[in-house]
Scaffold this active site. Structure first.
Site, mmCIF file in Angstrom:
data_model
loop_
_atom_site.group_PDB
_atom_site.id
_atom_site.type_symbol
_atom_site.label_atom_id
_atom_site.label_comp_id
_atom_site.label_asym_id
_atom_site.label_seq_id
_atom_site.Cartn_x
_atom_site.Cartn_y
_atom_site.Cartn_z
ATOM 1 N N GLY A 1 -2.814 -2.588 24.695
ATOM 2 C CA GLY A 1 -4.073 -3.309 24.787
ATOM 3 C C GLY A 1 -4.360 -4.040 23.497
ATOM 4 C CB ALA A 2 -5.746 -4.093 20.719
ATOM 5 C CG MET A 3 -0.500 -2.333 16.634
ATOM 6 S SD MET A 3 -0.555 -0.553 16.898
ATOM 7 C CE MET A 3 -0.466 0.017 15.199
ATOM 8 C CG ASN B 1 -0.468 -4.599 13.640
ATOM 9 O OD1 ASN B 1 0.328 -3.690 13.810
ATOM 10 N ND2 ASN B 1 -0.710 -5.521 14.558
ATOM 11 C CD GLU C 1 -6.982 -1.524 18.427
ATOM 12 O OE1 GLU C 1 -6.309 -1.014 17.506
ATOM 13 O OE2 GLU C 1 -6.924 -1.097 19.592
#
Length: 956
Positions: free
Chosen positions: A362-364, A366, A399
């Site tokens: 879905g998202a990361m 970083n 995130e």
């Protein structure tokens, strides 16, 4: 990482096409997605570009050839001994990386072999902690184009490299030295390499999209959990933190991004090619899995808040049409909220967020460059729904929460992943509330996380939140922990912890934890220690230490059902199992928990009562004939509640006569507890059904959603029996007042103001149409026909489109399906494409669904990232169930929820046996849970079908 990750990797399947025009095959089971498929066909260790073999070598190695690029091809392989250092999955504690210098050049055009590649060179400075003559560094699917070079940063000369080899099984570059490295000394290892910029969504990979019919390629990354090693050789474990100096070479006209800010950008020529060389500021000390670097033609919008640069990147069309505006407007307030919440300033000078056309998770999170699926970052006010908007703000909050909790302070190893993801899954609601304070979004954690994970954690094949470190070693074992237990149960128990400590104490302990361990690594008990310090500084009265209380929730799987007898005041707890005949693994705590029971009577809410053993007596819980007791107020505790029959009857009467006396979350809880207690055979199924009688007068979303999710199980179990029609009649009777409520409120031309009211309007339309209410069917049919008459003007409100599209396609034929496919193909907003993609699975003609299943094998029609969910959606259609099962014996979301016959159970068990010799990797637990759920479904249907049919004939 966003919650999409554990869905795609735990119950995921990926299609591959074998040869041009050949039969398309989908590899079975969740584990066998494209990255893990290669691990089932590993080459054995072989020496590459070296003069001699290591002094200790496997007794048998593969017969291999080395191409000009250094790639290894295998003709035969045998099992190597397991006592070699490079045959261990964890790095030895001999070397500690300090800094990396990495330069990469991704090619955004195909080479003569029709491949997209990248080349690069990297140097890592490391300190020797213990003397050793062996360097192990992770490297996966990289070809070494030159021999590695080792130099010393101290006095004297470095040992000589006498051999090096790539060992694909454990994904190491193995370097043998002629003498030992000196403990305490620092060295530099230099490598040059080449890799493929594949479309496998892992490591350094490529994403593709079209702009004005021209294909564009993005070079991007997804490192978590173990794919940084696919981009460059590195010590790829979360505790191996270092500082990274990143340089990217890229085509003129493209933009390069990485974790740090740009400090230099110059024109250079490499191999007669004009390029831009972009150099980034060194990162903070961080883990490899948080690295990111991207080359694209994307554009951005930005703002500056108190000196912090915030940017949103996406395709030109998306940015120019304003799809990034909402993300930009909400990021600043959420970041500022977390600065206050953590009492730590945001640790970086910029916050970039980028929406990628192809992204597996879905998202990361970083650090400083967060990557998203387009649907998780982009929002179009005219086309996206209320649900799309909520997804954007909650994923952003998730995130951004990681920028501190996870990035600044990082878990030492993946067995504690639950702390990282569970925490972000909890506080995402707090961050989203800051951005949208009128939504009352914090309540939705009960539906989205608590109730959701209860269904999994009630299985004997569930697992504890925290595993032993030695049980999470291989990449597929690491991938397996990215599941609903880590995310949703983690969020639920941390929310419970915050509740009984109070939010003030919880945040105080959290703040000292982050300050103490910043730029370092921890285990979950470190947080308990800091929370205990906060408790000790106050007069808070806990019956046990934080660690003693929480270890029972973390180190044993499952949860209790607390039974309250209001006639005697007796309270008891029991491990809740959906199928009580199953036997879970033994627990050191004997499946007993320290349970914080919040409760109330009609007159007032009572103090928390701690249940510290199997049974206890609490005099105040006795009631007279007019009183009722309600426990687990607002579902703050991670447990279910059962009552004596008399109290159940009193609560049912309150729901019918004065439902607002019971908090809205507890109205949902009573439904969900009763239905699941009935599944387990603890209360009669008719009692559970009676909890839905009050819905004819209910207009709140959360109780309705709880009921509909539980009734969905009945639909799944009885969709091929005569119970189905009886149930439809009952549900239509219950939903008709809700449909009429929204008809009066909105005339179906507008949407209500409230966030959850908008959701309930969708429920009213969906359920009224699906149960055959004529007014609803006419409404939907007219909307869709108007759109087909004028495709450039969609008259359907964004909130209602998913329901309208699905119903129109279900009642229509090829004409409606082809129109929807054409609209899907032309759609430029990812959220709209998702709505249409799901609706296309609602077709009732088998040939249309078979056609659609075939489309999932063609990435030009259905993106690889969407293949799994598309097949799952088709399998959720009654007509598509057998088609999907025949198409691929690996649709685990379907298996987990829908198998209910002996024949289907035998098919599943046969499938397990047929592929046992290959193994199921991270899908092992999924198939085990599927079989357990299937057996429970069979038993439940056998025992309950007749009484359910009778109740629906005369619901009382």
């Amino acid at each position: 990482m966003g919650k999409g990750f554990f869905i795609s990797k735990t119950v995921g399947i990926v299609g591959i096409v074998l040869g041009a025009g050949a039969v398309a095959t989908i590899i079975a089971l969740s584990v066998v997605y494209s990255q893990e498929k290669s691990r089932n066909n590993e080459v054995q260790p072989t020496t590459t570009t070296t003069t001699t073999s290591p002094t200790t070598t496997p007794t048998t190695v593969a017969t291999a050839a080395v191409t000009t690029e250094g790639a290894v091809t295998t003709e035969a392989a045998t099992t190597a001994p397991s006592n070699e250092p490079w045959d261990q999955w964890r790095l030895p504690h001999t070397l500690s990386p300090q800094t990396y210098n990495v330069t990469l050049w991704p090619r955004l055009q195909e080479d003569e072999n029709k491949l997209y590649i990248f080349t690069g060179h990297s140097s890592v400075i490391f300190t020797c902690l213990e003397k050793t003559d062996l360097i192990l560094i992770h490297s996966n699917k990289l070809n070494m184009t030159k021999d590695p070079v080792l130099t010393t940063l101290g006095s004297g000369s470095a040992p000589t490299i006498i051999s090096h080899m790539l060992y694909p099984k454990t994904q190491y570059l193995v370097i043998k030295l002629n003498e030992e490295l000196t403990a305490g000394e620092s060295y530099e290892l230099y490598t040059e390499f080449q890799g493929e910029l594949a479309d496998d969504l892992g490591g350094f990979y490529r994403s593709e999209y079209f702009e004005k019919d021209v294909k564009k390629v993005v070079a991007t990354t997804q490192m978590q959990p173990t794919d940084a090693r696919k981009a460059f050789p590195c010590f790829d474990e979360p505790a191996m933190k270092a500082v990274f100096h990143i340089t990217l070479l890229h085509d003129p006209g493209t933009t390069a991004l990485s974790n740090g800010v740009v400090i230099d950008e110059v024109e250079v020529t490499m191999d007669d090619t004009a390029l831009i060389k972009t150099t980034f500021a060194p990162t903070e000390k961080m883990s490899t899995y948080l690295l990111a670097f991207i080359v694209s033609e994307f554009i951005s919008i930005e703002e500056n808040i108190d000196g912090l640069q915030i940017r949103i990147f996406a395709r030109n069309e998306a940015i120019n049409s304003g799809q990034g505006d909402y993300a930009l407007n909400t990021t600043g307030p959420i970041l500022k909220f977390f600065e206050r919440y953590y009492n730590v300033s945001y640790p970086l000078p910029k916050s970039d967020q980028i929406a990628l056309p192809d992204f597996n998770a879905g998202a990361m999170e970083n650090w400083g460059l967060i990557t998203y699926r387009e649907t998780a970052l982009l929002y179009d006010k005219d086309i996206s729904s209320n649900g799309n908007k909520e997804r954007v703000v909650t994923v952003i909050a998730h995130e951004l929460a990681h920028q501190w909790f996870g990035n600044l302070v990082t878990i030492k190893w993946w067995n504690d992943l639950w702390l990282n993801e569970g925490f972000a899954s909890y506080v995402e609601y707090l961050g989203a509330h800051e951005a949208e304070p009128d939504w009352n979004i914090k309540d939705l954690i009960v539906l989205n996380d608590v109730h959701r994970v209860f269904a999994i954690d009630a299985l004997a094949s569930s697992h504890p939140l925290s595993s032993k470190e030695e049980d999470v070693q291989r990449p597929e074992q690491i991938s397996e922990v990215f599941d609903a237990i880590s995310y949703s149960k983690g969020a639920s128990v941390l929310r419970m912890l915050s509740f009984f400590l109070t939010e003030k104490l919880f945040t105080r302990g959290l703040q000292t934890y982050l300050d103490h361990f910043k730029f370092n690594n921890t285990v979950y008990t470190d947080l308990w220690d800091h929370l205990q310090m906060a408790v000790n500084e106050t007069e808070t009265d806990l019956p046990k230490s934080v660690r003693d209380i929480m270890d029972r929730w973390v180190l044993q799987m499952g949860f209790p059902v607390v039974t309250i007898d209001t006639a005697t005041g007796q309270i008891s707890q029991e491990h809740f199992l959906l199928d009580p005949t199953t036997k879970p693994e033994p627990s050191d705590f004997n499946y007993e928990w320290y349970v914080p029971i919040s409760w109330k009577k009609p007159d007032a809410q009572k103090p928390i009562y701690w249940l510290l053993q199997k049974n206890a007596e609490f005099e105040d819980m006795k009631t007279n004939t007019d009183e009722w007791v309600l426990a687990n107020i607002d579902v703050n505790g991670y447990y279910r509640v059962n009552y004596d029959n008399a109290n159940w009857e009193r609560l049912l009467n309150v729901l019918k006569t004065s439902r607002t006396s019971i908090p809205v979350l507890n109205r949902a809880q009573l439904i969900d507890d009763a239905f699941n207690l009935a599944k387990a055979g603890i209360v009669p199924t008719t009692l559970a059904l009676r909890t839905t009688l009050f819905l004819s007068g209910e207009t709140e979303y959360i109780p309705w959603e709880s009921a509909l999710k539980n009734l969905d199980y009945f639909y799944l179990m009885f969709d091929r029996s005569d119970v189905y029609g009886l149930m439809q009649d009952y549900v239509k009777t219950q939903v008709t007042p809700l449909f009429e409520h929204f008809t009066k409120l909105t005339s179906w031309e507008n949407v209500p103001n409230g966030h959850t009211d908008q959701y309930n309007q969708v429920n009213a339309l969906r359920v009224a149409c699906s149960t055959g209410l004529e007014d609803c069917k006419t409404l939907v049919k007219n909307w869709f026909e108007k759109w087909m008459e004028n495709p450039t003007v969609n008259p359907i409100h964004a909130n209602l489109r998913s329901t309208v599209y699905c119903n129109a396609i279900a009642t229509g034929g090829a004409k409606e399906w082809d129109f929807a496919w054409d609209m899907f193909d032309k759609a430029t907003v990812a959220a709209e494409k998702d709505k249409l993609r799901a609706a296309l699975a609602c077709a009732t003609q088998p040939w249309l669904l078979n056609r659609y299943l075939g489309y999932t094998l063609d990435p030009s029609k259905i993106r690889k990232q969407d293949a799994t969910s598309t097949i799952t959606t088709i399998a959720g259609n009654v007509v598509g169930q057998s088609l999907a099962w025949d198409f691929v014996r690996a649709n685990w979301e379907y298996i987990f929820n829908q198998f209910s016959t002996e024949f289907e159970l035998k098919q599943l068990m046969q499938f397990r046996d047929d592929f046992a010799h290959i193994g199921f990797g991270s899908g092992t637990l999924a198939i085990q849970q599927s079989i357990e759920r299937t057996q429970a479904n069979i038993n439940w249907v056998d025992q309950n079908k007749e009484q359910i049919a009778e109740w629906f004939k005369n619901p009382v």
